[in-house]
Write an enzyme that holds these catalytic residues in place. Sequence first.
Site, PDB file in Angstrom:
ATOM      1  N   ARG A   1      12.064-108.138  70.982  1.00 30.84           N
ATOM      2  CA  ARG A   1      13.257-108.882  70.563  1.00 30.84           C
ATOM      3  C   ARG A   1      13.353-108.843  69.049  1.00 30.84           C
ATOM      4  O   ARG A   1      12.469-108.326  68.385  1.00 30.84           O
ATOM      5  CB  ARG A   1      13.238-110.310  71.099  1.00 30.84           C
TER       6      ARG A   1
ATOM      7  N   CYS B   1      18.974-104.898  62.481  1.00 31.22           N
ATOM      8  CA  CYS B   1      19.263-104.889  61.044  1.00 31.22           C
ATOM      9  C   CYS B   1      20.425-105.867  60.844  1.00 31.22           C
ATOM     10  O   CYS B   1      21.327-105.934  61.670  1.00 31.22           O
ATOM     11  CB  CYS B   1      19.659-103.471  60.661  1.00 31.22           C
TER      12      CYS B   1
ATOM     13  N   ASN C   1      18.458-116.970  67.780  1.00 31.45           N
ATOM     14  CA  ASN C   1      17.221-117.663  68.110  1.00 31.45           C
ATOM     15  C   ASN C   1      16.181-117.421  67.023  1.00 31.45           C
ATOM     16  O   ASN C   1      15.896-116.263  66.692  1.00 31.45           O
ATOM     17  CB  ASN C   1      16.665-117.170  69.449  1.00 31.45           C
ATOM     18  N   GLU C   2      15.692-118.481  66.448  1.00 37.62           N
ATOM     19  CA  GLU C   2      14.629-118.403  65.443  1.00 37.62           C
ATOM     20  C   GLU C   2      14.813-117.251  64.457  1.00 37.62           C
ATOM     21  O   GLU C   2      14.048-116.279  64.482  1.00 37.62           O
ATOM     22  CB  GLU C   2      13.252-118.307  66.119  1.00 37.62           C
TER      23      GLU C   2
ATOM     24  N   CYS D   1      14.720-105.612  56.508  1.00 37.65           N
ATOM     25  CA  CYS D   1      15.119-104.270  56.914  1.00 37.65           C
ATOM     26  C   CYS D   1      15.235-103.375  55.678  1.00 37.65           C
ATOM     27  O   CYS D   1      15.816-103.768  54.675  1.00 37.65           O
ATOM     28  CB  CYS D   1      16.457-104.330  57.658  1.00 37.65           C
TER      29      CYS D   1
ATOM     30  N   CYS E   1      16.606-100.277  55.601  1.00 41.37           N
ATOM     31  CA  CYS E   1      17.507 -99.143  55.845  1.00 41.37           C
ATOM     32  C   CYS E   1      18.430 -98.937  54.636  1.00 41.37           C
ATOM     33  O   CYS E   1      18.562 -99.813  53.787  1.00 41.37           O
ATOM     34  CB  CYS E   1      18.314 -99.386  57.118  1.00 41.37           C
TER      35      CYS E   1
ATOM     36  N   CYS F   1      20.956-101.778  54.104  1.00 38.61           N
ATOM     37  CA  CYS F   1      20.400-103.014  53.538  1.00 38.61           C
ATOM     38  C   CYS F   1      20.072-102.833  52.059  1.00 38.61           C
ATOM     39  O   CYS F   1      20.288-103.730  51.248  1.00 38.61           O
ATOM     40  CB  CYS F   1      19.175-103.475  54.315  1.00 38.61           C
TER      41      CYS F   1
ATOM     42  N   GLU G   1      12.805-126.822  71.047  1.00 39.74           N
ATOM     43  CA  GLU G   1      11.723-126.356  71.920  1.00 39.74           C
ATOM     44  C   GLU G   1      10.516-127.249  71.654  1.00 39.74           C
ATOM     45  O   GLU G   1       9.971-127.249  70.560  1.00 39.74           O
ATOM     46  CB  GLU G   1      11.374-124.893  71.622  1.00 39.74           C
TER      47      GLU G   1
ATOM     48  N   TRP H   1       1.241-115.662  73.911  1.00 45.83           N
ATOM     49  CA  TRP H   1       1.859-114.442  74.437  1.00 45.83           C
ATOM     50  C   TRP H   1       0.819-113.497  75.034  1.00 45.83           C
ATOM     51  O   TRP H   1       1.124-112.670  75.868  1.00 45.83           O
ATOM     52  CB  TRP H   1       2.636-113.708  73.332  1.00 45.83           C
TER      53      TRP H   1
HETATM   54  C1  GLA Z   1       9.860-119.384  70.347  1.00 49.32           C
HETATM   55  C2  GLA Z   1      11.170-118.891  70.881  1.00 49.32           C
HETATM   56  C3  GLA Z   1      11.277-118.916  72.355  1.00 49.32           C
HETATM   57  C4  GLA Z   1       9.998-118.543  72.990  1.00 49.32           C
HETATM   58  C5  GLA Z   1       8.912-119.436  72.503  1.00 49.32           C
HETATM   59  C6  GLA Z   1       7.606-119.161  73.158  1.00 49.32           C
HETATM   60  O1  GLA Z   1       9.829-120.620  69.823  1.00 49.32           O
HETATM   61  O2  GLA Z   1      12.294-119.479  70.302  1.00 49.32           O
HETATM   62  O3  GLA Z   1      12.255-118.010  72.733  1.00 49.32           O
HETATM   63  O4  GLA Z   1       9.721-117.234  72.682  1.00 49.32           O
HETATM   64  O5  GLA Z   1       8.760-119.261  71.137  1.00 49.32           O
HETATM   65  O6  GLA Z   1       7.081-117.953  72.762  1.00 49.32           O
HETATM   66 ZN    ZN Z   2      19.204-102.669  57.586  1.00 48.19          ZN
END
Ligand code: GLA
Ligand code: ZN
Length: 699
Positions: free
Chosen positions: A139, A143, A177-178, A184, A186, A189, A336, A344
């Site tokens: 994930r 870029c 997300n996060e 990057c 490239c 960039c 979260e 992981w």
């Molecule tokens: C992060 C992410 C989630 C998940 C958790 C657990 O905080 O935002 O998508 O991946 O970690 O790994």
């Molecule tokens: Zn880039």
Amino acid sequence: MGRRASLTIAVCLATMALLDGLTQAQSRQALSPGRAMYLGVDYYPEHWPRERWETDAKLMKEAGFNIVRLAEFAWIEMESREGQYEFGWLDDALKVLAQYNIDVILGTPTAVMPAWVAQKYPQALRTKADGTQVVWGGRKHNCYSNADYRRLSERITRAMAEHFAKTPNVIGWQIDNEFGGEECHCPSCLAEFQAWLRDKYGTLDTLNKAWGNRFWGLKFTDWPQITIPDDSTDRSWVMGNPSACLDWKRFITWQQARFQADQVKIIRAVCPEDFVTHNLMGLFTGLDYYAMAKDLDFVAWDNYPIWSDKPDIPYSASLAADLMRGLKQKNFMIMEQTAGPCGWEAFGRNPWPGEIRKIAYQQLAHGSDGQIWFRWRTCTVGREQYWHGLLGHDGKPLRRYQEAAQTAKEFRRLEEHLRGTTVVSEVAILYDYDNLWSLSFQPGFAGNSLQGAVRRYYDALFRAGVNADIVNRKADPSKYKLVLAPDLSILPDETAAKLDAYVKNGGVLLADCRTGVKDERNLCHDRTLPGLLSSVLGIRIEEYSSLGQDSWYKVNGGDRLAGTYTAIQYTDWVTPESAASLAGYADQWHLKPFAATTRNIYGRGKGWYVGAVIKEAAFYDDLIAQLLKDAGIRPIVTPPPGVEVSIREKPDKRLLFLINHNEEPRSVRVPKDRVELLTGQKTKESFELDRFGVAVIEL
Ligand code: GLA
Ligand code: ZN
């Protein structure tokens, strides 16, 4: 029940918001205005058979949950081929949840590009520093300057916003997300970095001066010559110019904030009543979180404090909470929250009975107005098979589920008391990413880091039972009685002027090692240390020294800091001018003329300086006690070790939270004849906390 379910409800909620003293425009800006507190889980209906959805929703409802976050990795499920949107499955999931009165925060799914994006637009894949591209398959591949990726991200965001604008139980959005400060390298960039610098500096001459490019003959004579600086510290022979490194970090934040803003704009236009947030990562250092938080209605963050057998839950998760609250100087939510063993590859230890509840209370006590446990059910597939949810792989509602459910029910009972309250601190600790990054490139002395320095004081405040705000260096210090400015190495003139005025007007300031070394360009000031704070602190530092790992010096405190301590890592050779010396070096002949700690009376206030890193926590406990005394701050409760104290309040209410992080019961002296809200009992002089126990006392 959703906000847009009917006109009557909308009017009713607007009235409630107004009763709360909020206009409708403001209501989106606040957490849960006139609504129930958000409590729930991160949920992935797409991972489970449809026949299970209703069981899940029912169990959530029974747990007292009213919210889930959905879809933040489901781009491929919503757009399996370019431009063909399929939201039916999500509509169905939302309907099932609606039947159980569960509202939804939708994640925009741009943290994972679908395989077809990588295939059709390979330039959308990020380029690493070595020039190779990220391989698709995990994930956060993208870029942030790639025009196709930006266009496709905006399009899926718009398609989602338009599709779900009328879905009653969709109430808010998480962007991406996060954001992780991914860099990057490239060509696109690089070109953006050059353009960003051009915009910032105007002329190459200004840029060359700002970066000190005379050094090593690194002067640019044309904008395209500018390269991405190497900010890695593991290959000293190619380490980049620190001034360039700092601008590169700022640029990365600018780029990711722009990506976020592109989506925020769309959601605000299409779903003007919904809130917009992002799940930040507490003490993460790759992005300037003050900049990232600007566009959000409120901050949300992800809290995972249990890893090792002796997890550092007390200090680090509370510090992270205070930092997150400080980003917008308002309450936040947990997007979260720890629900089980995390990892992981290998997973850490399981939260023991009581810890899920305790961790949630800690965040509540520090200003969280909503909590979402990650994740609902442990996944049977993929990289996060061992990142445990409230339910195990077997989907049974067992111990962890029960504990979260109990916590949620207790929070509901506290809700009316909590509404509108926040943490009001008399102490601030200054924090900023310029300093953090600058010290990460060049700590000055080995082991120096901003967070490490913050912790020396933060932990002592924690032990003293005193709340602190972690605030941006650029914030106004005047509302605080005590301001701690650890590791304020980059000290721009206006910050110095502000702190000067603050102390002159009666504030108490503490600064320490390496204060005032640099300016905002990451160039050293040509002033004797501590530069523009010399008068405030009443000292002069002409020399300083690092201490190797095997060296330490004895420090003897005088009246105010009585005791013998140990200086490690670093010493400023502090010459007191108007300041009084409170501690000196006992056994080092060359340091005899110098002070280790000083206190200066300046205007109506006091300026303290600690010119060494001291090994013993007891030193910082004594120091904080003295500072609190100088600032006229008196803790309400003096907790035994391992018991956390926090207060949430509003003008007519004060709630004292006590959290026992120990595995044994503890008794705490508390104000008597007050009501403890969880048991309804009147307090006596001392309160017994169970192992991992919690109390909420109305003061
Ligand atoms: C992060 C992410 C989630 C998940 C958790 C657990 O905080 O935002 O998508 O991946 O970690 O790994
Ligand atoms: Zn880039």
